[in-house]
Design an enzyme around this catalytic site. Structure first.
Site, mmCIF file in Angstrom:
data_model
loop_
_atom_site.group_PDB
_atom_site.id
_atom_site.type_symbol
_atom_site.label_atom_id
_atom_site.label_comp_id
_atom_site.label_asym_id
_atom_site.label_seq_id
_atom_site.Cartn_x
_atom_site.Cartn_y
_atom_site.Cartn_z
ATOM 1 N N TYR A 25 68.662 62.618 27.711
ATOM 2 C CA TYR A 25 67.920 63.293 26.650
ATOM 3 C C TYR A 25 68.729 63.422 25.353
ATOM 4 O O TYR A 25 68.815 64.502 24.777
ATOM 5 C CB TYR A 25 67.439 64.683 27.113
ATOM 6 C CG TYR A 25 66.813 64.689 28.489
ATOM 7 C CD1 TYR A 25 65.555 64.127 28.696
ATOM 8 C CD2 TYR A 25 67.480 65.233 29.583
ATOM 9 C CE1 TYR A 25 64.981 64.107 29.958
ATOM 10 C CE2 TYR A 25 66.912 65.213 30.851
ATOM 11 C CZ TYR A 25 65.667 64.642 31.035
ATOM 12 O OH TYR A 25 65.107 64.621 32.281
ATOM 13 N N TYR A 153 57.976 70.557 36.666
ATOM 14 C CA TYR A 153 58.783 69.362 36.377
ATOM 15 C C TYR A 153 58.901 68.541 37.662
ATOM 16 O O TYR A 153 59.251 69.080 38.710
ATOM 17 C CB TYR A 153 60.188 69.734 35.868
ATOM 18 C CG TYR A 153 61.005 68.492 35.629
ATOM 19 C CD1 TYR A 153 60.850 67.756 34.462
ATOM 20 C CD2 TYR A 153 61.874 68.012 36.603
ATOM 21 C CE1 TYR A 153 61.551 66.571 34.270
ATOM 22 C CE2 TYR A 153 62.583 66.832 36.411
ATOM 23 C CZ TYR A 153 62.416 66.128 35.238
ATOM 24 O OH TYR A 153 63.100 64.941 35.047
ATOM 25 N N ASP A 254 57.042 69.668 45.968
ATOM 26 C CA ASP A 254 58.235 69.004 45.460
ATOM 27 C C ASP A 254 59.411 69.949 45.696
ATOM 28 O O ASP A 254 59.606 70.915 44.959
ATOM 29 C CB ASP A 254 58.039 68.699 43.962
ATOM 30 C CG ASP A 254 59.263 68.062 43.336
ATOM 31 O OD1 ASP A 254 60.335 68.083 43.951
ATOM 32 O OD2 ASP A 254 59.143 67.555 42.202
ATOM 33 N N LYS A 283 68.134 65.493 45.476
ATOM 34 C CA LYS A 283 69.269 66.243 44.920
ATOM 35 C C LYS A 283 70.355 66.584 45.949
ATOM 36 O O LYS A 283 71.220 65.764 46.207
ATOM 37 C CB LYS A 283 68.753 67.497 44.218
ATOM 38 C CG LYS A 283 68.100 67.184 42.873
ATOM 39 C CD LYS A 283 67.834 68.447 42.100
ATOM 40 C CE LYS A 283 67.146 68.202 40.787
ATOM 41 N NZ LYS A 283 68.017 67.686 39.744
HETATM 42 N N1 PMP Z 1 61.427 67.062 40.956
HETATM 43 C C1 PMP Z 1 62.139 68.159 40.657
HETATM 44 C C2 PMP Z 1 61.606 69.511 41.044
HETATM 45 C C3 PMP Z 1 63.359 68.038 39.987
HETATM 46 O O1 PMP Z 1 64.047 69.145 39.651
HETATM 47 C C4 PMP Z 1 63.832 66.746 39.664
HETATM 48 C C5 PMP Z 1 65.182 66.543 38.952
HETATM 49 N N2 PMP Z 1 65.547 67.503 38.066
HETATM 50 C C6 PMP Z 1 63.064 65.632 40.003
HETATM 51 C C7 PMP Z 1 61.866 65.823 40.654
HETATM 52 C C8 PMP Z 1 63.514 64.231 39.665
HETATM 53 O O2 PMP Z 1 64.610 63.855 40.429
HETATM 54 P P1 PMP Z 1 65.613 62.698 39.907
HETATM 55 O O3 PMP Z 1 66.272 63.210 38.691
HETATM 56 O O4 PMP Z 1 66.536 62.496 41.084
HETATM 57 O O5 PMP Z 1 64.771 61.490 39.652
#
Ligand code: PMP
Length: 431
Positions: A25, A153, A254, A283
């Protein structure tokens, strides 16, 4: 040693980086400053300029056991001697199968099948494809849209971005690329408060109006992360599960940010006890060592998709053996360790440590859930100035928007938490 002059060789690659490498970003022509990382061990990040920083970020919520952990290092070394990678099409291996079994063992009981993706965003793409293919295969071909939450997100790839908050997810930049999904207001009833059933009304209404065209609702359970570090009431998920069952819409959780203990439960859905149809994890899956994620689903969804044919996804690095081996080692540490006690201790320490910030004029509020602490300000933070101050205080903290937040490794000591919280308080006092 702090802020020593940089070795000319370090300065050379740092200058090259500034001129040619994109960081997350940032602008190519006017990038935010980047600090020259040298190494990391435990909770400490070392810079080439001499500073030793307490890590308040777990490298974006991943490095839950700290850095350079002997058990994780061993797992990687052993696997590298066997094979670092092999294609997953037509071949399989023990690290992947073992990881699959262990993930299903700790997931909601309905989860019976899983897809090993190579990043969180990709696992969200796969979750969306699963939901869409399920209704294609079972004959309800109009059900192709999704319903998501404002301030949510889910990643930066196009399909995932389309279910991120339409404002902070920057949909306006990519309108021609993104499918038009639907958005319900952010749940306002907080985690820990009395449940207000009215909080679910707007979501219920949208589901009733649009269920015939919806394949799934996607939410981050309990904690909305990158969309604002917001903690909401578990009953929202109970109501959501009920409405999705009633109206035949799949439910996707998610758990990429919330998984592996961060909220105080191994997965955040456990606070509500309401299972999803599809769930993504990532993660902290590898303890922050390598990129790996997974999309899990139920027998019903997997069999439904299969009526229509194969699941249409297959990344080159799917099921990477190194990543699976280190994920197994990270699960060993969670199984053997006392993460629950560590997270509940961190919750208390963060509450006490951030409390003084709440009294400052520029602060809107502080909030804590498990090993997540946030200070919300009344206006946006100057990221470059704040980071420079934090580095001088020996703390690694990366604010965004109006939020300065902490997501430290579970192994942090009282002294580490003091360093992090005092750095935040000090910065706010001088701002
Ligand atoms: N979903 C959530 C809730 C996240 O916090 C993130 C990463 N911040 C992602 C999806 C995307 O994961 P990545 O950055 O490994 O593509």
């Amino acid at each position: 040693m702090a802020n020593t002059p940089l070795d000319p060789e370090v300065q050379e690659w740092l200058d090259f980086d500034r001129q040619h490498l994109w960081h997350p970003y940032t602008s190519a022509s006017e990038p935010l400053p980047c600090y020259p990382f040298k190494s990391a061990t435990g909770t400490r990040i070392q810079l080439h300029s001499g500073e030793s920083l307490v890590d308040g970020m777990s490298s974006w919520w991943c490095a839950i056991h700290g850095y350079n952990h002997p058990h994780l290092n061993d797992a990687l070394k052993k696997q590298a001697e066997i094979a670092s990678h092999v294609m997953f099409g037509g071949l399989t291996h023990e690290p992947a199968a073992r990881l699959g079994k262990r993930l299903l063992d700790v997931s909601p009981p309905d989860m019976q099948h899983l897809f090993l993706a190579d990043s969180g965003s990709v696992s969200v793409e796969v979750a969306i494809k699963m939901a869409a293919q399920y209704y294609q295969a079972t004959g309800l071909k109009d059900k192709g849209r999704l319903l998501a939450l404002r301030n949510g997100y889910h990643g930066d790839t196009a399909g995932a971005m389309a279910v991120c908050d339409p404002v902070t997810g920057m949909h306006s930049l990519f309108t021609h690329l993104l499918p038009g999904h639907l958005f319900a207001p952010q749940p306002r009833c907080r985690f820990g408060d009395d449940w207000d059933p009215k909080d679910f009304t707007p979501m219920r209404r949208l589901l009733e109006q649009h269920h015939h065209e919806l394949c799934a609702v996607i939410v981050e359970p309990i904690v909305q992360g990158a969309g604002g570090i917001w903690f909401y009431h578990p009953n929202y998920l109970v109501e959501l599960r009920r409405a999705c069952d009633e109206l035949d819409v799949l439910l996707i959780y998610d758990e990429i940010a919330t998984g592996f203990g961060r909220t105080g439960k191994l997965f955040a859905w456990e606070w509500a006890g309401a299972q999803p149809d599809i769930m993504t994890v990532g993660k902290a899956l590898t303890g922050g060592y390598l990129t790996l994620a997974a999309t899990l689903t139920s027998k019903k969804v997997a069999q439904g998709i299969s009526q229509g044919g194969p699941l249409m996804h297959g990344p080159t690095f799917m099921g990477n053996p190194l990543a699976c081996a280190v994920a197994n080692a990270s699960l060993d540490l969670l199984e053997q360790g006392d993460w629950q006690q560590q997270v509940s201790w961190l919750e208390q320490a963060l509450q006490e440590g951030l409390e003084p910030c709440a009294g400052l004029d520029i602060c809107a509020e502080t909030r804590v859930c498990g090993a997540i602490g946030a200070v919300e300000l009344k206006s946006s933070v100057d990221v470059a100035a704040a980071q420079a101050y934090f580095v001088r205080c020996g703390a690694w903290i990366r604010p965004f928007g109006k939020l300065i937040y902490l997501m430290p490794p579970y192994i942090c000591s009282q002294q580490d938490i003091d360093t992090l919280c005092e750095a935040i308080f000090g910065y706010l006092q001088t701002s």
